[in-house]
Design an enzyme around this catalytic site. Structure first.
Site, mmCIF file in Angstrom:
data_model
loop_
_atom_site.group_PDB
_atom_site.id
_atom_site.type_symbol
_atom_site.label_atom_id
_atom_site.label_comp_id
_atom_site.label_asym_id
_atom_site.label_seq_id
_atom_site.Cartn_x
_atom_site.Cartn_y
_atom_site.Cartn_z
ATOM 1 N N PRO A 1 14.919 -23.559 -20.539
ATOM 2 C CA PRO A 1 14.983 -23.846 -21.970
ATOM 3 C C PRO A 1 16.313 -24.420 -22.439
ATOM 4 C CG PRO A 1 14.969 -21.480 -21.557
ATOM 5 C CD PRO A 1 14.648 -22.151 -20.263
ATOM 6 N N ASN A 2 16.190 -25.347 -23.363
ATOM 7 C CA ASN A 2 17.303 -25.991 -24.064
ATOM 8 C C ASN A 2 18.048 -27.035 -23.229
ATOM 9 O OD1 ASN A 2 17.012 -24.540 -26.584
ATOM 10 N ND2 ASN A 2 17.719 -22.751 -25.447
ATOM 11 N N ARG B 1 24.741 -31.654 -27.316
ATOM 12 C CA ARG B 1 25.464 -30.558 -27.981
ATOM 13 C C ARG B 1 26.339 -29.873 -26.943
ATOM 14 N NH1 ARG B 1 22.604 -28.765 -32.794
ATOM 15 N NH2 ARG B 1 22.384 -30.745 -33.869
ATOM 16 N N TYR C 1 28.865 -27.998 -21.276
ATOM 17 C CA TYR C 1 27.860 -28.598 -20.381
ATOM 18 C C TYR C 1 28.100 -30.074 -20.057
ATOM 19 C CZ TYR C 1 25.460 -24.277 -21.585
ATOM 20 O OH TYR C 1 25.143 -22.961 -21.759
ATOM 21 N N ASN D 1 17.388 -24.631 -12.358
ATOM 22 C CA ASN D 1 18.324 -24.109 -13.348
ATOM 23 C C ASN D 1 17.456 -23.398 -14.381
ATOM 24 O OD1 ASN D 1 20.088 -23.487 -15.370
ATOM 25 N ND2 ASN D 1 21.102 -25.482 -15.417
ATOM 26 N N ALA E 1 18.545 -19.878 -19.823
ATOM 27 C CA ALA E 1 18.615 -18.505 -20.340
ATOM 28 C C ALA E 1 17.617 -17.567 -19.636
ATOM 29 C CB ALA E 1 18.374 -18.500 -21.837
ATOM 30 N N HIS F 1 18.671 -14.857 -17.011
ATOM 31 C CA HIS F 1 19.178 -13.525 -17.338
ATOM 32 C C HIS F 1 18.096 -12.591 -17.865
ATOM 33 C CE1 HIS F 1 22.702 -16.018 -17.008
ATOM 34 N NE2 HIS F 1 22.365 -16.707 -18.087
ATOM 35 N N ASP G 1 9.433 -13.262 -9.841
ATOM 36 C CA ASP G 1 8.201 -12.947 -9.101
ATOM 37 C C ASP G 1 7.545 -14.224 -8.569
ATOM 38 O OD1 ASP G 1 8.516 -10.255 -9.505
ATOM 39 O OD2 ASP G 1 7.064 -10.109 -11.145
ATOM 40 N N GLU H 1 19.607 -21.949 -6.814
ATOM 41 C CA GLU H 1 19.805 -21.709 -8.248
ATOM 42 C C GLU H 1 21.040 -22.499 -8.684
ATOM 43 O OE1 GLU H 1 20.315 -17.525 -9.022
ATOM 44 O OE2 GLU H 1 21.049 -17.858 -11.062
ATOM 45 N N HIS I 1 23.650 -23.544 -11.927
ATOM 46 C CA HIS I 1 24.156 -23.434 -13.298
ATOM 47 C C HIS I 1 25.255 -24.456 -13.493
ATOM 48 C CE1 HIS I 1 21.728 -19.997 -13.992
ATOM 49 N NE2 HIS I 1 22.150 -19.491 -12.848
ATOM 50 N N ILE I 2 25.155 -25.195 -14.557
ATOM 51 C CA ILE I 2 26.145 -26.239 -14.836
ATOM 52 C C ILE I 2 27.503 -25.590 -15.104
ATOM 53 C CG2 ILE I 2 26.753 -28.095 -16.448
ATOM 54 C CD1 ILE I 2 23.646 -28.354 -16.934
ATOM 55 N N SER I 3 27.483 -24.540 -15.913
ATOM 56 C CA SER I 3 28.723 -23.831 -16.241
ATOM 57 C C SER I 3 28.938 -22.699 -15.236
ATOM 58 C CB SER I 3 28.627 -23.246 -17.654
ATOM 59 O OG SER I 3 27.581 -22.285 -17.714
ATOM 60 N N ARG J 1 31.907 -16.550 -18.297
ATOM 61 C CA ARG J 1 31.407 -16.530 -19.665
ATOM 62 C C ARG J 1 31.025 -15.100 -20.086
ATOM 63 N NH1 ARG J 1 27.209 -21.292 -20.380
ATOM 64 N NH2 ARG J 1 27.572 -20.725 -22.583
ATOM 65 N N ARG K 1 25.662 -13.116 -19.181
ATOM 66 C CA ARG K 1 25.322 -14.231 -18.265
ATOM 67 C C ARG K 1 25.688 -13.908 -16.810
ATOM 68 N NH1 ARG K 1 24.160 -18.473 -21.907
ATOM 69 N NH2 ARG K 1 25.408 -18.302 -23.799
HETATM 70 O O1 CA2 Z 1 25.279 -23.177 -17.043
HETATM 71 C C1 CA2 Z 1 24.044 -23.327 -17.020
HETATM 72 O O2 CA2 Z 1 23.503 -24.273 -16.473
HETATM 73 C C2 CA2 Z 1 23.157 -22.340 -17.780
HETATM 74 O O3 CA2 Z 1 22.014 -22.116 -16.976
HETATM 75 C C3 CA2 Z 1 22.785 -23.012 -19.072
HETATM 76 C C4 CA2 Z 1 21.975 -22.119 -20.015
HETATM 77 C C5 CA2 Z 1 22.635 -20.770 -20.189
HETATM 78 O O4 CA2 Z 1 21.782 -19.917 -20.943
HETATM 79 C C6 CA2 Z 1 22.938 -20.117 -18.850
HETATM 80 O O5 CA2 Z 1 23.601 -18.889 -19.090
HETATM 81 C C7 CA2 Z 1 23.831 -21.011 -18.018
HETATM 82 C C8 CA2 Z 1 21.830 -22.776 -21.366
HETATM 83 C C9 CA2 Z 1 21.208 -24.117 -21.332
HETATM 84 C C10 CA2 Z 1 21.308 -24.718 -22.701
HETATM 85 O O6 CA2 Z 1 21.765 -26.027 -22.566
HETATM 86 C C11 CA2 Z 1 22.289 -26.648 -23.649
HETATM 87 C C12 CA2 Z 1 22.853 -27.862 -23.416
HETATM 88 C C13 CA2 Z 1 23.415 -28.538 -24.446
HETATM 89 C C14 CA2 Z 1 23.384 -28.019 -25.725
HETATM 90 C C15 CA2 Z 1 22.804 -26.800 -25.959
HETATM 91 C C16 CA2 Z 1 22.236 -26.109 -24.905
#
Ligand code: CA2
Length: 218
Positions: free
Chosen positions: A67-68, A75, A80, A131, A134, A137, A144, A155, A157-159, A164, A168
């Site tokens: 998601p997102n 954003r 990111y 990836n 959210a 977590h 499963d 797996e 994660h960009i960040s 953080r 997370r």
């Molecule tokens: O670091 C990552 O790739 C995450 O999986 C990104 C998730 C976050 O919930 C994980 O803890 C770490 C969030 C993805 C949302 O991506 C956005 C990108 C741009 C603007 C807003 C959200």
């Protein structure tokens, strides 16, 4: 009874030729990757799966985004980066072409869709890079589904999630993942794909030498 097999336009066809007079030909056709072949062989009404169904021959990998991530590059660039998800997909496709992988690249904000893609991958794919965003977590359901997938799972994660907020730091997916990449920015995706390609190549080479076809992920 003589069973012959062929494939036409993605349809697998088994011929059962009986008798010595004008041949009675029974034709059974199944769509490529359907569940019907293993079922047929278990019921002794067809042959073993053809070689192209063999795990070591599969070069399809799934890249799944949670998601997102559709907002990537639009954003929160400080966390990111500036690349969009379309940029990430393009980079993944370049690596896939180089490494002769077939690629399915997906994003969804809905947990069930991600689970459905993982189920689909069980039947067709050699590996998954995910990836879960959210859902990392929160989602036992995605864990499963991944546990029901036999190939390697990475797996991404960009960040660097460990730098953080505390919530997370825990990932349900990590207990299944064969490797975790965090904090490498969007480059984490292509690194994961390179690793999948390496494992797939390694398994194919072992198979050529007469090794087991089920060693992926070792
Ligand atoms: O670091 C990552 O790739 C995450 O999986 C990104 C998730 C976050 O919930 C994980 O803890 C770490 C969030 C993805 C949302 O991506 C956005 C990108 C741009 C603007 C807003 C959200």
């Amino acid at each position: 009874m003589t069973m012959c097999h062929t494939e036409v336009n993605g349809i697998k066809i088994a011929f059962d030729i009986r008798g010595s007079g004008p041949p009675l030909i029974l034709i059974m056709g199944y769509r490529l990757n359907s569940r019907a072949w293993p079922l047929a062989s278990r019921c002794s009404i067809g042959p073993s799966p053809p070689v192209s169904q063999d795990l070591s021959m599969k070069r399809l990998v799934y890249v799944i985004n949670g998601p997102n991530l559709n907002l990537l590059g639009k954003r929160q660039p400080a966390i990111y980066g500036h690349e969009t998800l379309a940029d990430v997909e393009a980079a993944c496709r370049r690596v896939a072409t180089e490494r002769k992988l077939e690629l399915k690249f997906h994003q969804s904000n809905r947990e069930y869709e991600i689970i459905d893609w993982i189920h689909e991958a069980r039947e067709t794919a050699a590996g998954i890079a995910i990836n879960p965003a959210a859902f990392t977590h929160t989602s036992v359901a995605i864990l499963d589904a991944l546990n029901a997938f036999d190939g390697p799972v990475f797996e991404i994660h960009i960040s660097n999630v460990h730098k953080r907020e505390a919530f997370r730091h825990h990932s349900y997916v990590s207990s299944r993942a064969d490797g975790v990449i965090a904090g490498f920015g969007t480059q984490g995706y292509t690194l994961a794909l390179q690793r999948l390609a390496h494992l797939i190549d390694e398994t194919a080479a072992k198979k050529d030498k007469g090794g087991s076809a089920t060693d992926l992920g070792s």
